[in-house]
Motif scaffolding. Structure first.
Motif, PDB file in Angstrom:
ATOM      1  N   LYS B 136     -51.864 102.208  29.123  1.00 49.76           N
ATOM      2  CA  LYS B 136     -51.441 101.567  30.362  1.00 49.76           C
ATOM      3  C   LYS B 136     -51.811 102.447  31.548  1.00 49.76           C
ATOM      4  N   ASP B 137     -51.600 103.731  31.378  1.00 52.13           N
ATOM      5  CA  ASP B 137     -51.944 104.670  32.437  1.00 52.13           C
ATOM      6  C   ASP B 137     -53.440 104.623  32.751  1.00 52.13           C
ATOM      7  N   GLU B 140     -54.277 101.483  34.784  1.00 56.61           N
ATOM      8  CA  GLU B 140     -53.781 101.577  36.157  1.00 56.61           C
ATOM      9  C   GLU B 140     -54.630 102.527  36.979  1.00 56.61           C
ATOM     10  N   LYS B 141     -54.993 103.598  36.365  1.00 56.91           N
ATOM     11  CA  LYS B 141     -55.852 104.566  37.068  1.00 56.91           C
ATOM     12  C   LYS B 141     -57.186 103.947  37.428  1.00 56.91           C
ATOM     13  N   LEU B 143     -57.863 100.834  37.893  1.00 53.57           N
ATOM     14  CA  LEU B 143     -57.694  99.838  38.959  1.00 53.57           C
ATOM     15  C   LEU B 143     -57.543 100.498  40.312  1.00 53.57           C
ATOM     16  N   ARG B 144     -56.744 101.561  40.320  1.00 53.69           N
ATOM     17  CA  ARG B 144     -56.547 102.260  41.597  1.00 53.69           C
ATOM     18  C   ARG B 144     -57.861 102.866  42.081  1.00 53.69           C
ATOM     19  N   ILE B 172     -52.661  94.439  26.995  1.00 53.98           N
ATOM     20  CA  ILE B 172     -52.177  94.372  28.389  1.00 53.98           C
ATOM     21  C   ILE B 172     -51.509  93.034  28.586  1.00 53.98           C
ATOM     22  N   ASP B 176     -50.820  91.534  33.992  1.00 55.63           N
ATOM     23  CA  ASP B 176     -51.750  92.610  34.305  1.00 55.63           C
ATOM     24  C   ASP B 176     -53.184  92.098  34.284  1.00 55.63           C
ATOM     25  N   LYS B 180     -55.779  92.019  37.425  1.00 49.44           N
ATOM     26  CA  LYS B 180     -57.075  92.693  37.356  1.00 49.44           C
ATOM     27  C   LYS B 180     -58.193  91.757  37.784  1.00 49.44           C
TER      28      LYS B 180
END
Lengths: 204, 277
Positions: B136-137, B140-141, B143-144, B172, B176, B180
């Motif tokens: 998950k991390d 998210e990373k 995407l950021r 996911i 989410d 995305k």
């Protein structure tokens, strides 16, 4: 100490395997089985000297503790154990023999040793004591053979293994020992007759 | 010994124990008399033997002293060797704190068990949770990172295959996934049948807006407005693998892509387009 039933059911050879692995429970069972027999064996072999018999019994089990690997687990433990005891007695006889040369007479030095004068002063009521005295007059080989056969109830084969001789030799020694004892005890003829009569009545 | 002799001295002992002289068989008598003087001696020996067997056990019986057993057991315990591994484990620690000598082996066992559970056993809840959080991390990373990148990067093409692979490999949530999709700008030149279907869903108003913009700046790529359009569309759509917005380089191209289903609206649009020009 409470011992598990399994130890009490084991044969001597199985227990000795455990003793060789330093199992104290197994050693305790062996001690309980043989301590009484061995102390009385030494008592009879060493001129009814109780102190000496206790010491010899202690020394015998000490040898077992220090060198248990000397026992071959494939052999009979009882035979081996009595062989060790027999050798201890032989060594003691040799020592006494040396002492007798110095002091003149074994009969004088060893307490309880029968002499001819003892045989003369017969106490009719102490037949057993006289039997012991008569045994003490025998040489250690005949005495050992006789006691192993009738006191320790060993077979001819076991005695031959312990004494490292043939079975025929054991049989001969037993026969002639009995003959000698019979002659020695003829002095108790009167008492013997009385006892034999009572004994034969019991048998019949 | 004579050849026909059947008995041995041991047999003599057996005869003496079990039979009186009168009970012996003739051959047994012959054998006995070879070794003994006569019946009297036989009887005498028999009685002596029987008496000895009966009484010899009763005479001179002594008991071993109890202190001898204690001494021997103590000596036996002293002779017992200590296992080497036990010495190693308990040596220093037991020397310092003998009352807690058990603590070291227990501590080692606990450390080994915990380490195994955490590092090696993928089936334990701890391991699964760690794995999930890590995935998950990562997403998210990513995407950021993409959000922080320059607009130039928005025009970069993201192949549908990569998206699908990424989605399939990770567990996911649907929300989410939709987020995305919305955040990503996919530009696909080849929008043929799929793009046609997508375009059909757009309202007349949206198409008109797009057309106007396209006329004003033919090179400017579709950007923010498209994102909004996508958001609106995807809110109504459950699954979308691929979203493609035709990059209209001219109004004519755009008009050619209009769906035939909205014929009336299409024709109005077409006429409006050309009127503007």
């Amino acid at each position: 100490m409470i011992l598990g039933r399994s130890y009490l059911d084991k044969e001597d050879e199985e227990l000795m395997k455990l003793v060789q692995r330093k199992d104290s429970k197994a050693f305790e069972v062996i001690y309980d089985r043989y301590s009484g027999r061995m102390v009385n064996y030494f008592y009879k072999m060493l001129w009814q000297d109780e102190e000496k018999a206790q010491d010899f019994m202690h020394d015998l089990f000490t040898k077992l503790i220090e060198k248990p690997q000397h026992f071959d687990v494939r052999k009979n433990f009882k035979t081996w154990f009595f062989s060790v005891a027999h050798n201890m007695c032989k060594n003691e006889y040799r020592k006494q023999g040396v002492r007798s040369e110095v002091h003149g007479s074994v009969e004088k030095d060893i307490p309880g040793q029968s002499g001819k004068e003892t045989l003369k002063a017969i106490d009719e009521s102490n037949f057993n004591q006289e039997l012991q005295l008569a045994l003490n007059e025998l040489d250690e080989v005949k005495k050992t053979t006789f006691l192993m056969r009738y006191n320790d109830e060993m077979s001819i084969k076991e005695i031959s293994e312990i004494m490292e001789c043939s079975e025929g030799t054991v049989k001969s020694r037993l026969f002639y020992t009995l003959k000698i004892l019979n002659q020695r005890l003829k002095a108790f003829d009167g008492l013997i007759v009385w006892i034999l009569i009572a004994f034969s009545k019991l048998l019949n | 010994m004579e050849k026909d002799q059947k008995y041995d001295p041991e047999d003599l002992e057996s005869l003496l124990m079990h039979k009186r002289f009168e009970e012996l068989y003739p051959e047994e008598k012959d054998f006995v008399l070879r070794h003994l003087e006569g019946p009297e001696e036989y009887s005498s020996m028999r009685q002596t033997l029987l008496f000895v067997q009966k009484n010899i056990h009763d005479e001179g019986g002594i008991q071993p002293r109890p202190e001898i057993k204690s001494a021997l057991m103590a000596k036996f315990e002293k002779e017992k060797p200590v296992a080497a591994w036990r010495i190693w484990l308990n040596g220093l620690f037991a020397f310092r704190m003998p009352q807690l000598r058990w603590a070291m082996p227990v501590g080692i066992a606990a450390a080994v068990l915990f380490g195994w559970m955490y590092f090696f056993d993928a089936e334990t809840p701890i391991a699964k949770m760690a794995e999930r959080n890590t995935s998950k991390d990562k997403i998210e990373k990513q995407l950021r990172k993409e959000e922080a990148q320059s607009p130039k990067a928005e025009n970069e093409e993201l192949l549908p295959a990569e998206v699908s692979e990424e989605l399939e490999s990770e567990d996911i949530a649907e929300s989410d996934l939709n987020a995305k999709i919305v955040d990503l700008e996919v530009i696909n030149d080849d929008f043929e049948s799929e793009s046609m279907a997508e375009v059909e869903t757009l309202s007349d108003e949206i198409y008109f807006d797009l057309a106007e913009k396209e006329v004003a700046s033919s090179t400017r790529p579709v950007a923010a407005k498209d994102s909004e359009l996508l958001k609106t569309r995807t809110a109504n759509s459950a699954e979308m693998d691929d979203i493609s917005i035709p990059e209209a380089t001219s109004g004519q191209a755009l008009a050619s892509n209009v769906s035939r289903k909205n014929a009336s609206s299409e024709s109005d649009l077409f006429s409006l387009f050309f009127t503007a020009h």
